[in-house]
Design an enzyme around this catalytic site. Structure first.
Site, PDB file in Angstrom:
ATOM      1  N   ILE A 187      90.326 -47.876  61.306  1.00  0.00           N
ATOM      2  CA  ILE A 187      90.474 -48.425  62.664  1.00  0.00           C
ATOM      3  C   ILE A 187      89.348 -47.914  63.575  1.00  0.00           C
ATOM      4  CG2 ILE A 187      91.981 -48.588  64.699  1.00  0.00           C
ATOM      5  CD1 ILE A 187      94.389 -48.315  62.823  1.00  0.00           C
ATOM      6  N   LEU A 216      92.050 -40.733  67.102  1.00  0.00           N
ATOM      7  CA  LEU A 216      92.533 -41.459  65.920  1.00  0.00           C
ATOM      8  C   LEU A 216      92.555 -40.587  64.670  1.00  0.00           C
ATOM      9  CD1 LEU A 216      92.192 -43.879  67.821  1.00  0.00           C
ATOM     10  CD2 LEU A 216      90.900 -45.050  66.066  1.00  0.00           C
ATOM     11  N   THR A 221      97.099 -31.036  59.854  1.00  0.00           N
ATOM     12  CA  THR A 221      96.070 -31.900  60.451  1.00  0.00           C
ATOM     13  C   THR A 221      96.604 -32.579  61.702  1.00  0.00           C
ATOM     14  OG1 THR A 221      95.172 -32.339  58.264  1.00  0.00           O
ATOM     15  CG2 THR A 221      94.539 -33.871  59.998  1.00  0.00           C
ATOM     16  N   ALA A 229      96.604 -42.129  69.017  1.00  0.00           N
ATOM     17  CA  ALA A 229      97.098 -43.062  68.001  1.00  0.00           C
ATOM     18  C   ALA A 229      98.335 -42.467  67.342  1.00  0.00           C
ATOM     19  CB  ALA A 229      96.018 -43.302  66.953  1.00  0.00           C
ATOM     20  N   TYR A 264     105.744 -36.656  58.094  1.00  0.00           N
ATOM     21  CA  TYR A 264     104.717 -37.437  58.780  1.00  0.00           C
ATOM     22  C   TYR A 264     105.245 -37.936  60.125  1.00  0.00           C
ATOM     23  CZ  TYR A 264     101.372 -41.121  59.815  1.00  0.00           C
ATOM     24  OH  TYR A 264     100.459 -41.920  60.439  1.00  0.00           O
ATOM     25  N   LYS A 277     103.857 -36.663  63.864  1.00  0.00           N
ATOM     26  CA  LYS A 277     103.348 -37.553  64.916  1.00  0.00           C
ATOM     27  C   LYS A 277     104.252 -37.500  66.153  1.00  0.00           C
ATOM     28  CE  LYS A 277     100.114 -39.583  64.764  1.00  0.00           C
ATOM     29  NZ  LYS A 277      98.694 -39.171  64.991  1.00  0.00           N
TER      30      LYS A 277
END
Ligand code: UDP
Length: 340
Positions: A16, A80, A99, A121, A153, A157
């Site tokens: 992206i 991103l 990360t 993002a 995950y 986020k």
């Protein structure tokens, strides 16, 4: 005329990010990308290297001195850089969690020092296994236990989102959060589990298309050019600051139907004749034990439309044509993905 802006894109050599860099340069903006090339590829940005106003740094976003300088020099940040892909989450959860959480923390800390706008993002994984489709931004999240790595995950986020909103409310940092749904287009690799490039490469190699489960699970695929258009609109939308947006197409297709469409296009045969090329693989063989797939994943994109007027313009048929053309002309990338 709009003033020229200087944007920093973390993860700018990714799928992206590279499309976003291209779009910003095309309208005359200056772009710096930072990417550690862990999942990003230099090939994705090679064609931009000699363009005026394009700069790239190969480094990690947790490198504080580098990030400090890059953030101080830009007008706004598209963050991103992240570890993505179902396969990666299952295989390397330590990497994914570190990360995503530490990376976003580093970006927000640097941005807060200079009060620069951060467009973060995020992902439709935030909604977890909720069955209340379409998903709206303020819906409850439904997740599995921490003993199942898959959910790490989603939570990594979610911590990113919490942190970004906390920086906004507590420290007055301008942030905008975008939850990407399944985004597809040229340059996406199948190495990390993404279904469209995998199916396209299997079809081009003449291999059976591996549909997991019964293929009745569905997704909404949004062309990366539409997603980039949403980002360009949002970054200039003052009222979007402090808000969360779904970014996705609402055209829903089952995975079996997706496989049929890809085979039909690659082999130039009617959709009714494609089943011979498709193999159903039980989930128990496709994923590690205990893996749960999402049955449906559909965004409610009305908030984004309300704030910016955005609507997706590219239909799945055309997106598949683009991805097939990409892999036909980039067979070396196809070969590399095939090793995984
Ligand atoms: N999928 C599949 N075959 C593959 C890869 C994926 O049938 O070779 C399925 C997967 O089980 C899921 C859907 O395609 O139901 C989308 O998978 P992807 O990893 O692209 O996205 P996500 O599940 O994160 O939406």
């Amino acid at each position: 005329m709009k003033n020229k802006q200087h944007y920093l894109i973390t993860g700018g050599a990714g799928f992206i990010g590279s499309h976003l860099a291209e779009a910003l340069l095309a309208r005359g903006d200056e772009v710096t990308i930072i990417d550690n090339l862990s999942t990003g590829r230099f090939d994705n940005i090679q064609h931009l290297v000699d363009r005026p106003g394009f700069h790239f740094v190969i480094d990690t976003i947790t490198h504080e001195m580098v990030m400090d300088r890059l953030v101080s020099e830009c007008d706004a940040i598209f963050h991103l850089a992240a570890a993505v892909g179902v396969q990666l989450i299952i295989e390397n959860p330590v990497h994914v969690i570190e990360t995503n959480v530490l990376g976003t923390h580093a970006v927000l800390k640097a941005a807060a020092r200079y009060r620069k706008l951060v467009l973060l993002a995020s992902t439709s994984e935030i909604y977890g296994k909720s069955v209340q489709v379409p998903f709206r931004e303020n819906d409850d999240r439904v997740l599995g236990p921490t003993t199942k790595a898959r959910w790490s995950y989603s939570d990594s986020k979610a911590v990113d989102e919490f942190l970004a909103l906390a920086y906004h409310h507590q420290l007055d940092l301008p942030v905008i959060i975008c939850r990407f749904f399944n985004t597809v287009g040229p340059r996406q690799t199948g190495q990390y589990g993404m279904v469209v490039p995998r199916f396209v490469q299997q079809a081009l190699r003449g291999e059976p298309i591996t549909v997991y489960g019964d293929g009745e699970q569905s997704r909404c695929f949004c062309n990366v050019a539409d997603v980039v258009r949403a980002l360009l609109l949002l970054v200039e939308c003052k009222s979007a600051i402090g808000e969360v947006f779904n970014v996705g197409n609402t055209q829903e297709t089952t995975i079996l139907n997706l496989a049929r469409q890809i085979v039909a296009q690659v082999k130039a045969i009617p959709v009714e004749q494609t089943d011979a090329y498709i193999t159903l693989i039980p989930y128990s063989e496709a994923y590690a034990p205990g893996f749960e797939d999402m049955q449906r994943r559909v965004p409610d994109a009305s908030k984004l439309k309300h704030f910016t007027g955005w609507e997706p313009q590219i239909l799945l048929d055309e997106t598949l044509r683009q991805v097939i053309a990409y892999y036909r002309t980039n067979s070396s990338i196809a070969a590399e993905s095939a090793k995984v």
